[in-house]
Scaffold this motif. Structure first.
Motif: not given
Length: 345
Positions: A316-324, A343-345
């Motif tokens: 449901t959610h894919t968020i940048p690694f830097d916004e963990a 988390l996407a890098l």
């Protein structure tokens, strides 16, 4: 330089850079593409409720001991078990892994990972699967292990208590095993997902007596098998309540602390319930000569490839690694409807 996600203290995440060393001849470097967050086990670390922070695990005797020293302390640097990445460099002796291969596995929340060729060779993702599907190798294995422990037979009624990501996986797998599946949760959105992905019946246990409803649905017999995979003591109690006489209840959720709401002198005692623990560190001993962790992992990938298991649909959610930090706050506070967080890098 590599980048590592660190749990500095309860509910506080940060980052640490680390030096990337040169490869040995038999090693490969994997650049992480996605790393999933477990909303169950990982949140016990994030919240500080895991017993490893309060007691010491004696691995030899396999007991927790109350000592001043604990198994885990903050900052926690080794955490996370839902990773997939791309091979970006290989050692001079590597022959069975190529640059560009997609590898699934468990190496924690970090930007790069060095592994031996044998590890990578055994964990290549099917080329026609979206790489993000690789994050489910471990959490999917937990679901399959629960199904193996459940020993489901065609035509049986299986009640699954808890419809987070592990529960959704178990619901799909129980259906694949030929069961009539009743999905139980407190959240209507999660129940809607369960219905979409194959549950025959959905019950909101906050709006009804789920165990009594299941007894009525089964004409007084009860569920042949009930699987608790929420980590809530009350859910385990309700799973026991709904089970048939001498039925099987699989406890797969990670329950922390004293189990408030679990009354073993009631249905458990009077209905001779068979309570089985399912935990990913081992499989049913009677199956251990055929099933191991790697087979569980590959079965998850094969079922996704064959279209029999839809796990990508749970993201449901894919968020940048830097916004963990934002990702963990969303999971912890339930301010949005979240199933699988990535988390996407």
């Amino acid at each position: 330089m590599g980048k590592l996600l660190v749990l500095e203290q309860p509910k506080k995440v940060g980052y640490e850079e680390y030096e990337e060393r040169e490869l040995l001849a038999n090693e490969v470097r994997i650049q992480t593409l996605y790393t999933g967050i477990s909303a169950g086990t990982e949140l016990t670390s994030y919240r500080g409720t895991s017993p490893f922070f309060n007691k010491k695990w004696d691995a030899t005797n396999r007991i927790f001991e109350k000592e001043t020293e604990t198994s885990w302390t903050y900052p926690l640097k080794q955490w996370g078990y839902e990773e997939v990445g791309k091979v970006v460099e290989i050692g001079k002796d590597v022959q069975e892994v190529e640059v560009g291969d997609i590898i699934f596995g468990t190496w924690g929340h970090k930007s790069n990972h060095i592994a031996e060729e044998s590890f990578a060779k055994d964990r290549k993702l099917h080329k026609d699967l979206d790489p993000i599907c690789g994050i489910f190798s471990h959490i999917g294995a937990i679901g399959i292990n629960a199904i193996l422990d459940a020993n489901i037979h065609v035509g049986e009624t299986v009640a699954v208590f808890g419809q987070g990501v592990p529960g959704q996986i178990v619901t799909q797998l129980a259906k694949l095993n030929g069961a009539r599946v009743i999905a139980v949760d407190l959240d209507d959105t999660r129940l809607a997902f369960a219905k979409k992905f194959g549950a025959d019946i959905i019950l909101n246990s906050g709006k009804c007596d789920a165990a009594k409803e299941i007894k009525e649905i089964t004409k007084g017999l009860g569920a042949d098998v009930a699987i608790e995979i929420s980590g809530a003591p009350r859910a385990l109690h309700e799973a026991i309540r709904c089970a048939a006489y001498s039925g099987r209840v699989v406890s797969s959720g990670f329950i922390q602390g004293e189990p408030k709401g679990l009354y073993l002198g009631e249905e458990f005692h009077h209905n001779r319930i068979n309570l089985v623990c399912s935990q990913i560190s081992g499989v049913d001993p009677s199956l251990s000569y055929r099933w191991n962790r790697l087979r569980l992992n590959h079965t998850v990938m094969d079922l996704q490839k064959e279209g029999k298991l839809d796990l990508k649909g749970l993201i449901t959610h894919t968020i940048p690694f830097d916004e963990a930090a934002k990702a963990y706050e969303l999971l912890d506070n339930a301010t949005e409807q979240v199933l699988q967080m990535v988390l996407a890098l």
